[in-house]
Design a protein around this motif. Structure first.
Motif, short mmCIF file in Angstrom:
data_model
loop_
_atom_site.label_atom_id
_atom_site.label_comp_id
_atom_site.label_asym_id
_atom_site.label_seq_id
_atom_site.Cartn_x
_atom_site.Cartn_y
_atom_site.Cartn_z
N SER A 107 40.81 36.56 37.92
CA SER A 107 39.49 37.21 37.87
C SER A 107 39.41 38.44 38.76
O SER A 107 38.39 39.13 38.76
N VAL A 157 36.11 45.28 49.57
CA VAL A 157 37.40 45.43 48.88
C VAL A 157 37.31 46.61 47.94
O VAL A 157 36.38 46.69 47.12
N PRO A 159 39.57 49.04 45.19
CA PRO A 159 40.82 49.16 44.44
C PRO A 159 41.45 50.54 44.60
O PRO A 159 40.96 51.38 45.36
N PRO B 147 35.00 38.03 34.92
CA PRO B 147 35.83 38.63 35.95
C PRO B 147 35.03 38.76 37.24
O PRO B 147 33.82 39.01 37.19
N LEU B 148 35.69 38.60 38.38
CA LEU B 148 35.02 38.92 39.63
C LEU B 148 34.97 40.44 39.79
O LEU B 148 33.91 41.01 40.05
N THR B 149 36.12 41.09 39.61
CA THR B 149 36.20 42.55 39.69
C THR B 149 37.21 43.06 38.67
O THR B 149 38.20 42.40 38.36
N ILE B 150 36.93 44.26 38.15
CA ILE B 150 37.88 44.94 37.26
C ILE B 150 37.98 46.41 37.67
O ILE B 150 37.11 46.94 38.35
N GLN B 151 39.05 47.03 37.17
CA GLN B 151 39.26 48.47 37.29
C GLN B 151 38.91 49.02 38.67
O GLN B 151 39.47 48.61 39.66
N ALA B 152 37.99 49.97 38.74
CA ALA B 152 37.69 50.63 40.02
C ALA B 152 36.51 49.99 40.75
O ALA B 152 35.95 50.58 41.66
N GLN B 153 36.13 48.77 40.38
CA GLN B 153 34.96 48.16 41.01
C GLN B 153 35.18 47.88 42.49
O GLN B 153 36.24 47.44 42.90
N LYS B 154 34.11 48.11 43.24
CA LYS B 154 34.13 47.82 44.67
C LYS B 154 33.41 46.48 44.92
O LYS B 154 32.33 46.23 44.38
#
Lengths: 240, 240
Positions: A107, A157, A159, B147-154
Motif C-alpha cells: 500500500s 514522508v 517520495p 493505497p496508503l500512498t502513491i506516486q508523489a503523495q506526501k
C-alpha cells in the motif's frame, strides 16, 4: 448455470529485500499460488522482489514478470498497467490464483496499487486481497539502531518527486522526515540540510536489509554521494 | 581471563495483531530465545503482543511481562523503563538471549525504543538487535483495500498527543494523513474533517488485522463513535 470460479489476485508485501523479512501470511499465499507475478527487473537484471522470493517458490509455479516502466508519461504507464492486468486476468478467469510479490509493503508507494486498480476497473468482478509487509523506512531505522518515531513526534514522508520548497515546509512541520528514493535529488537535499544545520541529524540507508546495504550516520562528510535507486534518508529534525 | 558471553536483546516487531503477520526472521529469534519479554497487559488482560505470540512460543521458554504504565509523568515512565531494563539485564548477563515482542514495528512509536535506550544507558556493553515488523497504518490500508500512498503523495503521521492546530497544518501540507490512536481526540478531529469537507475521504480501522477488527469507510454518519485504544484514522486529503 455453471461457471468456473475465479482465481484471486493476492498482493503480497514481501518486505524490503531480506528474504527472511516476509511474513508467514505472505509466504503462505506465495507458495500456494500456481502463478507468481512480480515487477520485471530492468535491463535484464532480476528485480528486488524476484530475488527476495527466489528461495521460497518452486519450479512448479509459473513465474510471470510484469513490466512497469520507470517513466513519467501517464499514457505509457497506463498502457503498461493495462497489459499487466490483462496478463493477470488470463489466469484469474481460469480459476488460478495469482500472487503478486512486491518489495516493501503493497500500500506504500507500490506498483501493486496500479495493477489492482486497473484490474478492478477492467474486470470489476475481480477478487483482490492485500497482505501488508515491512516497508523500507522501518527496515532502515532498525538497521540504523534508531527509533523512527517516539512519543508525540510527527512524521513526514516524501517520495522521490518533490521540490526543495516542500522539504523546507516539511522541516517546519515535522519532527522526523523520511525522503524516499533520494538519489536523484541528493545534492539539493544536502544543501538544504546544511542550511538548517541538520546534516549530523541525518542518516542514509542504501538497499536496506540486503546484502549490499550501506549506512551513513551523519552526512557532513558526504556531500557528493552517488546513491543507488533504493536509498532512503531519515532526518531527525528535532531533538528527542 | 574468563567471562561469560553476554546474551543479546532482540527487539522483534511482530506485526499489528494477526499472529500470521510476524516475519520469518522475528519468528526465528522469538522461538530461539530462552526468555520472551513483552509489554504486560493492563488490568490483568493479555497484551496485544502477548496474544499474538501465544501460539509461537513453547512452555520451555520463560515469559517475562514488563510493565510500562500508560502515564504522562516522565519520572514514573523512566522508573518503569529502568526496572524493565534491570529485569532484562539479569538474563543477558547470564548469557541468555531475551526476545522482546512488540506489536507493530519496533521503531515506530514503540515501547522497545525506551527499553533499548535505557538498557544501553545503564549497561553500555549491551548487545541489541532490532527486527522490523509490519506497522498498523500499512495493515489498515490493506484491510481497507486502499493505497496508503502513491506516486508523489506526501504522507503525514501524527500520534495521539497533538493539538487541532497541528492537524490543520498537516491538512495544508500533506496528501495523506494518518492519525494514530485517535480515540481520545476523535470528536475534535471529526469537526475539523467536517470543516474541510473531508469526512467522506476519511477511514477508520479499529484493531487492524485482529479478530475484532472494525472498519469505517467515510465518516459523515459517525460523529459519535466510541473507539477502542488501537484505532487509526486515514485521511485522503487530496484526490489521487
Amino acid at each position: 448455470m455453471t461457471q468456473t470460479s475465479l482465481g484471486t489476485l493476492y498482493g503480497l508485501g514481501i518486505g524490503p529485500g531480506d528474504p527472511e523479512l516476509i511474513t508467514l501470511k505472505a509466504l503462505r499465499h506465495l507458495q500456494a499460488a500456481p502463478v507468481v507475478a512480480f515487477p520485471a527487473g530492468l535491463k535484464g537484471q532480476l528485480g528486488v522482489a524476484q530475488r527476495a522470493i527466489a528461495s521460497w517458490i518452486s519450479p512448479q509455479q509459473r513465474q510471470l514478470p510484469l513490466s512497469f516502466p520507470y517513466v513519467q508519461n501517464q499514457a505509457e504507464l497506463e498502457s503498461a498497467w493495462q497489459q499487466a492486468a490483462h496478463q493477470v486476468w488470463g489466469y484469474l478467469q481460469q480459476g488460478q490464483d495469482v500472487a503478486f510479490a512486491s518489495e516493501g509493503d503493497i500500500s506504500f508507494y507500490s506498483t501493486f496499487t496500479y495493477l489492482a486498480q486497473t484490474l478492478q476497473h477492467l474486470y470489476p468482478q475481480s477478487q483482490i486481497e492485500a497482505v501488508p509487509g515491512v516497508c523500507s523506512p522501518l527496515a532502515a531505522a532498525a538497521a540504523l539502531g534508531i527509533p523512527l518515531t517516539i512519543q508525540a513526534q510527527k512524521l513526514a514522508v516524501l517520495p522521490a518527486l518533490y521540490a526543495p520548497t516542500q522539504i523546507t515546509q516539511a522541516l517546519a512541520w515535522a519532527d522526523v522526515i523520511v525522503l524516499m528514493k533520494v538519489s536523484s535529488v541528493y545534492a539539493a537535499v544536502w544543501s538544504i540540510l546544511q542550511t538548517h544545520q541538520l546534516l549530523e541529524r541525518s542518516f542514509i540507508v542504501e538497499n536496506a536489509t540486503r546484502s549490499d546495504q550501506v549506512i551513513y550516520a551523519g552526512l557532513s562528510q558526504y556531500r557528493d554521494l552517488k546513491l543507488p535507486y533504493f536509498s532512503l534518508l531519515i532526518v531527525q529534525v528535532k531533538p528527542t
